[in-house]
Design a protein around this motif. Structure first.
Motif, mmCIF file in Angstrom:
data_model
loop_
_atom_site.group_PDB
_atom_site.id
_atom_site.type_symbol
_atom_site.label_atom_id
_atom_site.label_comp_id
_atom_site.label_asym_id
_atom_site.label_seq_id
_atom_site.Cartn_x
_atom_site.Cartn_y
_atom_site.Cartn_z
ATOM 1 N N PRO A 65 6.810 -2.748 40.134
ATOM 2 C CA PRO A 65 7.180 -4.127 39.804
ATOM 3 C C PRO A 65 6.276 -4.708 38.716
ATOM 4 O O PRO A 65 5.092 -4.388 38.639
ATOM 5 C CB PRO A 65 6.975 -4.876 41.118
ATOM 6 N N LYS A 66 6.880 -5.547 37.909
ATOM 7 C CA LYS A 66 6.157 -6.193 36.809
ATOM 8 C C LYS A 66 6.511 -7.677 36.781
ATOM 9 O O LYS A 66 7.600 -8.072 37.187
ATOM 10 C CB LYS A 66 6.555 -5.576 35.468
ATOM 11 N N ILE A 67 5.585 -8.457 36.270
ATOM 12 C CA ILE A 67 5.842 -9.869 35.985
ATOM 13 C C ILE A 67 5.672 -10.037 34.487
ATOM 14 O O ILE A 67 4.647 -9.637 33.918
ATOM 15 C CB ILE A 67 4.891 -10.803 36.747
ATOM 16 N N GLY A 68 6.692 -10.597 33.848
ATOM 17 C CA GLY A 68 6.652 -10.762 32.404
ATOM 18 C C GLY A 68 6.692 -12.220 31.997
ATOM 19 O O GLY A 68 7.162 -13.077 32.743
ATOM 20 N N GLN A 69 6.208 -12.466 30.826
ATOM 21 C CA GLN A 69 6.223 -13.807 30.242
ATOM 22 C C GLN A 69 7.039 -13.732 28.958
ATOM 23 O O GLN A 69 6.750 -12.922 28.072
ATOM 24 C CB GLN A 69 4.796 -14.254 29.951
ATOM 25 N N CYS A 70 8.067 -14.574 28.881
ATOM 26 C CA CYS A 70 8.922 -14.598 27.696
ATOM 27 C C CYS A 70 8.148 -15.186 26.523
ATOM 28 O O CYS A 70 7.515 -16.235 26.647
ATOM 29 C CB CYS A 70 10.167 -15.421 27.987
ATOM 30 N N GLN A 71 8.213 -14.480 25.401
ATOM 31 C CA GLN A 71 7.519 -14.919 24.192
ATOM 32 C C GLN A 71 8.491 -15.668 23.273
ATOM 33 O O GLN A 71 9.703 -15.568 23.415
ATOM 34 C CB GLN A 71 6.933 -13.703 23.464
ATOM 35 N N ALA A 72 7.961 -16.409 22.326
ATOM 36 C CA ALA A 72 8.776 -17.213 21.409
ATOM 37 C C ALA A 72 9.756 -16.362 20.603
ATOM 38 O O ALA A 72 10.839 -16.822 20.250
ATOM 39 C CB ALA A 72 7.872 -18.002 20.465
ATOM 40 N N ASP A 73 9.390 -15.099 20.348
ATOM 41 C CA ASP A 73 10.270 -14.229 19.556
ATOM 42 C C ASP A 73 11.327 -13.516 20.406
ATOM 43 O O ASP A 73 12.069 -12.687 19.913
ATOM 44 C CB ASP A 73 9.450 -13.205 18.775
ATOM 45 N N GLY A 74 11.395 -13.853 21.709
ATOM 46 C CA GLY A 74 12.388 -13.249 22.592
ATOM 47 C C GLY A 74 11.896 -11.996 23.293
ATOM 48 O O GLY A 74 12.576 -11.472 24.167
ATOM 49 N N PHE A 76 9.026 -9.844 25.692
ATOM 50 C CA PHE A 76 8.317 -10.143 26.930
ATOM 51 C C PHE A 76 6.935 -9.527 26.904
ATOM 52 O O PHE A 76 6.754 -8.397 26.436
ATOM 53 C CB PHE A 76 9.081 -9.602 28.144
ATOM 54 N N LYS A 77 5.981 -10.279 27.391
ATOM 55 C CA LYS A 77 4.614 -9.790 27.549
ATOM 56 C C LYS A 77 4.407 -9.519 29.031
ATOM 57 O O LYS A 77 4.664 -10.386 29.872
ATOM 58 C CB LYS A 77 3.625 -10.852 27.063
ATOM 59 N N THR A 78 3.978 -8.303 29.367
ATOM 60 C CA THR A 78 3.707 -7.975 30.766
ATOM 61 C C THR A 78 2.381 -8.606 31.152
ATOM 62 O O THR A 78 1.345 -8.305 30.559
ATOM 63 C CB THR A 78 3.654 -6.451 30.974
ATOM 64 N N VAL A 79 2.418 -9.505 32.148
ATOM 65 C CA VAL A 79 1.190 -10.165 32.595
ATOM 66 C C VAL A 79 0.660 -9.549 33.881
ATOM 67 O O VAL A 79 -0.499 -9.744 34.234
ATOM 68 C CB VAL A 79 1.380 -11.694 32.753
ATOM 69 N N TYR A 80 1.516 -8.804 34.582
ATOM 70 C CA TYR A 80 1.065 -8.083 35.778
ATOM 71 C C TYR A 80 1.980 -6.884 35.996
ATOM 72 O O TYR A 80 3.184 -6.971 35.810
ATOM 73 C CB TYR A 80 1.112 -8.968 37.030
ATOM 74 N N GLN A 81 1.359 -5.774 36.397
ATOM 75 C CA GLN A 81 2.116 -4.580 36.786
ATOM 76 C C GLN A 81 1.443 -3.978 38.003
ATOM 77 O O GLN A 81 0.215 -3.836 38.030
ATOM 78 C CB GLN A 81 2.140 -3.558 35.653
ATOM 79 N N ALA A 82 2.237 -3.636 39.010
ATOM 80 C CA ALA A 82 1.687 -2.996 40.204
ATOM 81 C C ALA A 82 1.036 -1.670 39.826
ATOM 82 O O ALA A 82 1.494 -0.978 38.909
ATOM 83 C CB ALA A 82 2.790 -2.764 41.233
ATOM 84 N N ALA A 83 -0.023 -1.324 40.502
ATOM 85 C CA ALA A 83 -0.748 -0.079 40.220
ATOM 86 C C ALA A 83 0.043 1.146 40.660
ATOM 87 O O ALA A 83 -0.058 2.208 40.058
ATOM 88 C CB ALA A 83 -2.108 -0.101 40.902
ATOM 89 N N GLU A 84 0.834 1.000 41.713
ATOM 90 C CA GLU A 84 1.573 2.129 42.276
ATOM 91 C C GLU A 84 3.062 1.783 42.372
ATOM 92 O O GLU A 84 3.443 0.614 42.384
ATOM 93 C CB GLU A 84 1.062 2.461 43.683
ATOM 94 N N HIS A 85 3.877 2.807 42.476
ATOM 95 C CA HIS A 85 5.308 2.602 42.709
ATOM 96 C C HIS A 85 5.514 1.973 44.083
ATOM 97 O O HIS A 85 4.748 2.238 45.018
ATOM 98 C CB HIS A 85 6.059 3.932 42.636
#
Length: 117
Positions: A65-74, A76-85
């Motif tokens: 799982p990942k949490i992304g932040q939408c950027q002005a150019d459309g 996404f910047k990943t702000v968090y990613q789980a270490a394991e599946h």
């Protein structure tokens, strides 16, 4: 959109496994492709999100799982990613609905439930 892209590869790999099993395209059925798809992996070099695979117990996807932040150019910047599946746990927010298995949605009585959607 990504799920559609990945599902095309899961289908491709499932078809290849079914063909390997039968040796003849005429003997391959849609059910056979589904049945051999447990464990199918889409590797980092193909999957935009990195390695994913299909759980053989419930035919859902293991992923990180990942949490992304939408950027002005459309983008996404990943702000968090789980270490394991993380293992798929379908219907976990509806515990009274039953447990999702390779055979279908199994109720508390042990029977596969029909027409649950």
């Amino acid at each position: 959109m990504e799920e559609t892209y990945l599902s095309a590869y899961v289908f491709k790999y499932g078809l290849e496994k079914a063909l390997k099993k039968t040796g003849n395209i005429e003997e391959v059925t849609s059910r056979m492709i589904r049945d051999v798809s447990g464990g199918v992996r889409v590797e980092d070099d193909i999957s935009p999100e990195g390695l994913i695979w299909i759980d053989g117990d419930n035919f859902n996807t293991w992923l990180k799982p990942k949490i992304g932040q939408c950027q002005a150019d459309g983008s996404f910047k990943t702000v968090y990613q789980a270490a394991e599946h993380v293992a798929p746990d379908p219907y976990s927010i509806y515990p009274s609905s039953g447990k999702c298995t390779a055979d279908g949605l199994v109720g508390a009585d042990g029977k596969v439930r029909k027409n649950v959607i």
